[in-house]
Structures are given as C-alpha cells and as structure tokens.
Design an enzyme around this catalytic site. Structure first.
Site, PDB file in Angstrom:
ATOM      1  N   THR A  96       0.812  -1.194   0.143  1.00  0.00           N
ATOM      2  CA  THR A  96       0.134  -0.086   0.006  1.00  0.00           C
ATOM      3  C   THR A  96       0.879   1.180   0.062  1.00  0.00           C
ATOM      4  O   THR A  96       1.583   1.611   1.216  1.00  0.00           O
ATOM      5  CB  THR A  96      -0.753   0.160   1.123  1.00  0.00           C
ATOM      6  OG1 THR A  96      -1.679  -1.293   1.260  1.00  0.00           O
ATOM      7  CG2 THR A  96      -1.854   1.189   1.301  1.00  0.00           C
ATOM      8  N   LYS A 171      -7.583  -0.144  -2.474  1.00  0.00           N
ATOM      9  CA  LYS A 171      -6.782  -0.535  -1.223  1.00  0.00           C
ATOM     10  C   LYS A 171      -6.978   0.609  -0.248  1.00  0.00           C
ATOM     11  O   LYS A 171      -7.012   0.471   1.070  1.00  0.00           O
ATOM     12  CB  LYS A 171      -5.507  -0.929  -1.633  1.00  0.00           C
ATOM     13  CG  LYS A 171      -4.881  -1.430  -0.226  1.00  0.00           C
ATOM     14  CD  LYS A 171      -5.337  -2.793   0.472  1.00  0.00           C
ATOM     15  CE  LYS A 171      -4.395  -2.962   1.634  1.00  0.00           C
ATOM     16  NZ  LYS A 171      -3.291  -3.103   1.603  1.00  0.00           N
ATOM     17  N   LYS A 243       0.744   4.991   8.567  1.00  0.00           N
ATOM     18  CA  LYS A 243       1.145   5.373   7.072  1.00  0.00           C
ATOM     19  C   LYS A 243      -0.296   5.071   6.138  1.00  0.00           C
ATOM     20  O   LYS A 243      -0.254   5.964   5.392  1.00  0.00           O
ATOM     21  CB  LYS A 243       2.209   4.735   6.364  1.00  0.00           C
ATOM     22  CG  LYS A 243       2.632   4.823   5.157  1.00  0.00           C
ATOM     23  CD  LYS A 243       2.109   3.779   4.126  1.00  0.00           C
ATOM     24  CE  LYS A 243       2.551   2.237   4.708  1.00  0.00           C
ATOM     25  NZ  LYS A 243       1.742   1.204   3.714  1.00  0.00           N
TER      26      LYS A 243
END
Length: 295
Positions: A96, A171, A243
């Site tokens: 990701t 995602k 993140k």
C-alpha cells in the site's frame, strides 16, 4: 518451464508470500536483513545477496515494501529492479503505497520495457502464507496475463478494478475501514478491560454477533495480551497502519471528501507513535487507551 519469481522484501507479508509461492515456482528471495533471507531459504526459496542477484533471469518480481519511498529506492535506485530485470519481465507491487507512487514507478519501468501490476494485498501474514489473500489489481491486460499465475497462487479472491493506480485506490478505501476497525477494537477492549471483564470471553462473544469484523478477530487476541501486560507477536506494526491512514487522509483531502472518523483514527495512531511506539504491534494502541488518567 517453471517461472522464476523474485520476492523482494521479506517482511511480515513478503516472507509468507515467498513461502506460498515456493511450492509452485522457482522462487528467489532478497531482503536487506540476512536473517529474513535465511528464513526464506528454509521455506524452499533460493537466497539472493542483492536486488540485482535476485532479478537476474527473473520473469516476475513481487515487491513488498513499507512505503512509497522504499518502493522508489528499490525499483528506481542504482542497481535496483529497473536496472536489473530483463525487458519483458513484470513487477508486481503488493504494498500500500498510494496511487501516485505506483504510477511513477510504472512509468519508469515502461520506459525500460518492463511491465507493472498494481496489486495491493489484504488479509495478513497467515493468509499470505496459505495463498488466501484478497488482491485488488490495477493493470493492463498484457501485464496482468504475465503476472496472473503468481497472483492466482497468492490469492483466494482477485478483483481487477482498472489500470495502474486503481488497485491502490481501492486498497485506500479498504484501509480506511481497517484503520477504523482496529481503533474501534482497541477502544472496545480497553473499556472491557477497565470494567474488569474477561477479555477472552469478550472476544469470543463479540466475534459472533453484529460487532464482529475481521480486524476485531485478528487484532483482538493481541489487544487482550497487551492489556494483560504480555507481549504479543509483532505482526502489524503501528507505523504501517499509521502510514496507511495518512494515505487515506491525503486522498480524502485531495477529493474534498469528509472522513471525520478516519481522521480521528489517524490522529490516534499518531498520538501513540509519538510515545515512541512506532515499531510496536498496532495492538499497543489499547494500552494507551486503557491507562487510568492521572488528573
């Protein structure tokens, strides 16, 4: 002929993916940590001493990194994937990293005759090791066809959602929910802990009703261990989910979509990270929430 597959990055997801692939393909693994390479060799892969070594003669390179900066360095840095893979090979980005990062890498690879598949995965290390991942794919037909045997070996559910970048988009939506669900699981079990309830019983009951979620079932036992003062296995680092929620926040701001619950979850992860717990399992969030106030 058995395809040669390089798995670059043997972290929490990369190592079990290499393990899952080793039964079907000629797998070579590389990581900056030699001990991770040794574990890949134990699982049936061949160890490599450098990115160039891993990529030599490789048909498909599966990349697992922590963020966009690592992706850029691994693929585009001196002696990296772009310098080492033969023309016609395909790079599968399973991490990701956000749409912009994967598009930039794909463009640079295309200039060298190397194809790219945007294929972020979801499901966690256990499912990665058994080829049971959910994979969200963004790729053109040619790149997808070249990578399809590897993707099929890693997944039980594979959805093609568009071209390069589309996998990262979906995602990001996935991670919005995962980040919120993990924060909610931490809050719920912190409350149960302060009430003096049996945490294992809470997890068993809540996992069977309307409150159930994959993240609650996955994180719950580790959260309970943290609240009991134990140290659970490190499977999902706090800085990784932080993140991911940063990517969610950046995209939401770019599109001017209000995501107040996701923003609150992101700030929770930042608060815990500021306490020096970046490298801890993200279940550690519950311990911060359950602390008795000092005022």
């Amino acid at each position: 002929m058995t395809a040669r597959v390089a798995v670059l990055g043997l972290g929490a997801m990369g190592l079990p993916m290499a393990t899952a692939l080793a039964g079907t393909f000629d797998v070579v693994g590389f990581d900056v940590a030699p001990e991770r390479v040794a574990l890949a060799v134990e699982a049936g892969a061949t160890g490599a001493t450098s990115v160039a070594d891993a990529c030599r003669g490789t048909d498909v390179a599966v990349v697992g990194v922590r963020d966009g900066a690592q992706l850029d360095a691994l693929v585009l840095g001196e002696g990296g994937v772009a310098d080492s893979l033969p023309a016609g090979a395909v790079v599968v980005v399973t991490s990701t990293v956000g749409e912009a990062a994967v598009r930039a890498v794909a463009d640079a690879l295309a200039a060298r005759g190397i194809r790219c598949v945007d294929a972020p995965v979801s499901g966690g290390p256990v499912r990665a090791g058994t080829g049971d991942l959910l994979i969200m794919v963004g790729a053109d037909d040619e790149a997808l066809a070249a990578a399809r045997p590897v993707l099929d070996a890693l997944s039980s559910s594979l959805t093609v959602v568009g071209g390069i970048g589309a996998g990262q988009q979906l995602k990001t939506v996935n991670q919005l929910l995962c980040g919120i669900h993990t924060a909610a699981a931490s809050e719920a079990l912190a409350l149960a802990h302060r009430l003096g309830l049996d945490l294992d019983a809470c997890i068993e009951v809540l996992s069977q009703g309307a409150a159930a979620s994959f993240m609650f079932a996955d994180r719950g036992p580790r959260i309970a261990a943290q609240l009991r003062g134990e140290t659970p296995p490190l499977r999902s680092r706090l800085d990784v989910i932080g993140k991911d929620m940063g990517i969610v926040g950046d995209l939401a701001r770019q599109l001017k979509v209000a995501t107040p619950v996701a923003a609150a979850a992101e700030q929770l992860y930042r608060t815990v990270a500021a306490a020096g717990l970046d490298a801890s399992d993200d279940s550690v969030v519950a311990t911060m929430l359950a602390k008795e106030p000092t005022w």
